[in-house]
Design an enzyme around this catalytic site. Structure first.
Site, PDB file in Angstrom:
ATOM      1  N   CYS A  73       0.856  -1.192   0.000  1.00 39.44           N
ATOM      2  CA  CYS A  73       0.000   0.000   0.000  1.00 39.44           C
ATOM      3  C   CYS A  73       0.890   1.239   0.000  1.00 39.44           C
ATOM      4  O   CYS A  73       1.902   1.294   0.692  1.00 39.44           O
ATOM      5  CB  CYS A  73      -0.983  -0.035   1.176  1.00 39.44           C
ATOM      6  SG  CYS A  73      -0.750   1.136   2.505  1.00 39.44           S
ATOM      7  N   CYS A  76       1.548   3.244   3.136  1.00 44.04           N
ATOM      8  CA  CYS A  76       2.304   2.372   4.051  1.00 44.04           C
ATOM      9  C   CYS A  76       3.769   2.350   3.659  1.00 44.04           C
ATOM     10  O   CYS A  76       4.659   2.383   4.505  1.00 44.04           O
ATOM     11  CB  CYS A  76       1.780   0.941   4.023  1.00 44.04           C
ATOM     12  SG  CYS A  76       0.035   0.794   4.389  1.00 44.04           S
TER      13      CYS A  76
END
Ligand SMILES: [Zn+2]
Ligand SMILES: [Zn+2]
Length: 434
Positions: A73, A76
């Site tokens: 992600c 992230c």
């Protein structure tokens, strides 16, 4: 315990900087919250009555930051270097833990998270203090720890020097007004002003000054004289011819002024002969994306902002492009001592990644006549891959004064400027001739 089965993953727009995960409860036997499957775009999750923090590692005696995310992600991924930095810089102060909830699907419900990334702050006894969803900058994380009374001072490297190691005993006439370098007589440029002549080491330093003048520039060249390379005599800038060539080693232009257009010997030097206007056009081709000063790409930090390549005339100006443009930027700078690369990426005005993580900034400062300290100007700033390199550079530059700041602070200093302050940034007139 509940068994959570299928996990649906929705990657929100990057702009939202969060990833929404919807945890669909798929068990048959247990009771518990049933998540609305239809609301895939809303931020929903299991209705957890507060996270089960008491069960989560309460043993080790240090506060703890847990980041729940996934390696694929995007926000992230941007957290990853920050977590690495925090881990190395604050070892012994607080612990940093990353949990990949896509690889370990049991973990998300354990912490009761609804989005990734989520950062959870635990005190030394394992009690949850605070949680944040989405990308979270290093400085925000640190200020949150401070808020909870965690002493961060022991871990902060710092360095300052507000008394020069050596007094600058060069005569005022031998110091370039712009860069503070030595003036070589053969390339001297003089600008007549109401306060007396301003002396510059080279045509390039002149054009740096010219590019950030706030006054009317019409007929400005009438105030400017250059030095004839052959005779050492002053000559009106607009009447001289210029032999323009490139330094084979550095790629920077070499500019020599001549009164007599026969003098420049193109056959041996390989340059071109141009007039003042053409020289000005060449010198003003590249400029700082923050303060508009003319710069040579060889000397400047490279900045990518919204797909456009621009420059920072110094490392701090490079970060300033984020403040001026409002865009997320990428800065490619070099260590002032060794030339080693330093890459900073920003997200929403915060540092999203820093390579290497040990890089620091030098904030060159100088005492003003009223006794306060202000920026010493673009020529006195820089980034370094380590604090050691910075110290070494300071040793070699005994006149420099100022202090080490983190690159996060350097960016924050720019982000807090108002549009008016940004417009005035580095403009001549803001800092009066010495
Ligand atoms: Zn100069
Ligand atoms: Zn600049």
């Amino acid at each position: 315990m509940n068994k959570f089965g299928k996990i649906l993953i929705v990657i929100a727009l990057i702009a939202a900087v969060v990833v929404v995960i919807i945890i669909k409860q798929n068990n048959k036997a247990n009771s518990g919250a049933v998540v609305d499957e239809g609301s895939i775009n809303s931020v929903v999750g299991p209705e957890v009555e507060g996270p089960e923090t008491a069960k989560i590692d309460a043993s080790k005696g240090l506060p703890r930051l847990v980041d729940l995310g996934a390696d694929k992600c995007i926000p992230c991924k941007m957290m990853a270097p920050i977590l690495e930095e925090l881990k190395s810089e604050y070892e012994g102060t607080f612990k940093v833990e990353f949990i990949d909830v896509w690889k370990n699907p049991d973990e998300a419900p354990k912490y009761g998270i609804k989005l990734i990334p989520t950062q959870i702050f635990f005190d030394a006894s394992g009690k949850e203090l605070f949680r944040h969803e989405g990308f979270y900058s290093k400085e925000d994380i640190l200020s949150k720890w401070k808020e909870f009374g965690v002493d961060l001072s022991v871990s902060q490297p710092s360095f300052e020097r507000f008394k020069p190691a050596q007094l600058d005993d060069r005569g005022k006439d031998n110091i370039c007004y712009m860069c503070d370098g030595d003036i070589e007589h053969k390339t001297l440029v003089t600008v007549s002003t109401e306060k007396g002549p301003v002396r510059l080491c080279s045509p390039h330093c002149y054009f740096i000054m010219y590019s950030c003048l706030t006054e009317d520039k019409i007929d400005f060249e009438k105030k400017v004289s250059v030095t004839d390379w052959a005779t050492g005599e002053p000559v009106a800038a607009s009447e001289a011819m210029y032999l323009y060539s490139l330094d084979g080693r550095t790629g920077r232009p070499i500019i020599k002024a001549f009164t007599d257009r026969i003098r420049p010997d193109q056959a041996t030097s390989g340059g071109i002969v141009i007039n003042w206007q053409a020289l000005q056009d060449k010198e003003l081709v590249n400029c700082c994306g923050f303060c508009d000063r003319a710069c040579y790409p060889q000397d400047a930090a490279k900045v990518i902002a919204g797909g456009i390549h621009t420059f920072g005339c110094c490392s701090h100006c490079a970060l300033g492009v984020a403040a001026r443009s409002g865009l997320d930027i990428e800065v490619h700078e070099r260590d002032r001592l060794t030339g080693e690369p330093i890459v900073v990426k920003t997200l929403e005005g915060k540092v999203a990644s820093l390579e290497p993580a040990t890089a620091v900034a030098w904030f060159g400062q100088r005492q003003k006549p009223d006794g306060t300290w202000g920026s010493a100007g673009c020529f006195h700033q820089g980034f370094f891959v380590t604090l050691e390199n910075l110290k070494e550079w300071i040793d070699r530059n005994p006149h420099e004064t100022g202090k080490m700041i983190t690159i996060h602070q350097a960016l924050a200093n720019k982000m807090k400027l108002s549009p008016e302050q940004i417009q005035k940034a580095c403009k001549i007139g803001e800092c009066v001739p010495k």
